[in-house]
Design an enzyme around this catalytic site. Structure first.
Site, PDB file in Angstrom:
ATOM      1  N   LYS A  53       0.801  -1.224   0.000  1.00  0.00           N
ATOM      2  CA  LYS A  53       0.000   0.000   0.000  1.00  0.00           C
ATOM      3  C   LYS A  53       0.837   1.280   0.000  1.00  0.00           C
ATOM      4  CE  LYS A  53      -4.370  -1.520   0.365  1.00  0.00           C
ATOM      5  NZ  LYS A  53      -5.491  -1.073  -0.475  1.00  0.00           N
ATOM      6  N   SER A 303       0.851  -9.770  -0.426  1.00  0.00           N
ATOM      7  CA  SER A 303       0.530  -8.348  -0.329  1.00  0.00           C
ATOM      8  C   SER A 303       1.021  -7.661   0.934  1.00  0.00           C
ATOM      9  CB  SER A 303      -0.983  -8.150  -0.465  1.00  0.00           C
ATOM     10  OG  SER A 303      -1.668  -8.994   0.454  1.00  0.00           O
TER      11      SER A 303
END
Length: 315
Positions: A53, A303
């Site tokens: 992110k 992720s």
């Protein structure tokens, strides 16, 4: 709607050079032998803030005008995007406010505070409404977790690095929440591995992106999904994300909670790295046998690695 092109991911990569970590790509001989495939794990758990992110957050905030930066930014997030926005804003000298569900993992909430952001706690289903109110009251710029062109382009740099390092792939498996990561990764694949079958993976309990992709319209869940993959709980994907996914994504798969946990334990126990359940989702179709990868070259986007360990050691 989005006008993003594969070249935009390459532009984002230049902007992020020297800012983001170039995360490692790992293999597991055990898994390769078990599946009869070549598996490449892109380990974004080693990214700054512990998740991909940060890529999108820095790419987006760095391009704001001086007026927007002075006013500050806001987002809504259960954790990883919150941390990414908090750190990126800190580095760029911008005030950050995060509207965060009360049940967000403590490790993600504490890290967000540690990077200097202000947190506004809320009920998960109210976060968009509260965010809109703060924008109206204070003039903040919204850094949307996924429905934002610069977020998408930034997230895609993870896959761009993977293809640059290992070459073209037959399959790329990507966990899907709001759709920012898979949108960017699909654009990167179009640039560097055009024959790659980009495949999104979701928990069965949070299958809104799967259904939206198949039906060509945004389908919203009527409640926050109940899944161990806390980073994949958005109730609906973004318009930009669906547009890109419909054009560039080859397939969508859902996996059970049992398959997610099995994949999580494999990565922890056999690969000796810490990832969060949301990351392990991408491995689940292979371990569960839902996808046959024999004689294929497969990329898996891990992720993030922000695990709330207290849940595992309550006793």
């Amino acid at each position: 709607m989005s006008d993003l092109q594969p070249a935009d991911v390459m532009t984002a990569a230049k902007r992020l050079s020297g800012i983001t970590n170039r995360t490692p790509v790992l293999n597991s001989r055990t898994l390769n032998n078990q599946l009869g495939a070549e598996i490449y794990f892109k380990c974004e758990n080693f990214q700054r803030v512990g998740a991909f992110k940060f890529r999108g957050a820095y790419n987006a905030i760095s391009q704001l005008s001086l007026k927007q930066k002075k006013a500050g930014v806001i987002t809504h997030s259960s954790g990883n995007h919150a941390q990414g926005v908090a750190l990126a804003a800190n580095l760029l000298g911008v005030k950050a406010t995060v509207v965060m569900p009360k049940d967000a993992p403590a490790i993600k909430r504490d890290a967000t505070l540690g990077y200097g952001a202000e947190i506004v706690p809320c009920d998960a289903i109210e976060r968009e409404k509260i965010t809109d109110r703060f924008i109206a009251d204070y003039g903040y710029t919204l850094i949307h977790p996924y429905d934002n062109d610069q977020i998408i382009a930034g997230q895609g740099t993870a896959a761009l690095e993977l293809f640059s390092e290992v070459g073209e792939l037959d399959i790329l498996l990507v966990p899907v929440g709001g759709g920012g990561l898979i949108s960017g990764c699909a654009l990167a694949a179009a640039a560097l591995s055009p024959d790659c079958m980009v495949t999104g993976v979701e928990p069965e309990a949070a299958d809104d992106a799967n259904r939206s992709w198949r039906e060509g319209r945004i389908i919203s869940l009527d409640r926050v999904p109940d899944t161990v993959a806390d980073g994949l709980r958005p109730r609906f994907i973004g318009k930009r994300n669906l547009q890109i996914m419909r054009r560039y994504v080859s397939n969508m798969i859902t996996v059970s909670e049992e398959a997610i946990i099995e994949s999580l334990l494999f990565i922890w126990q056999r690969m000796k790295i810490v990832v969060e359940p949301s990351a392990a989702v991408a491995l689940a179709p292979l371990l569960s046998g839902q996808m046959d990868a024999r004689r294929k070259r497969v990329g898996i986007l891990l992720s993030g690695g922000n695990v709330e360990f207290a849940k595992f050691f309550d006793n």
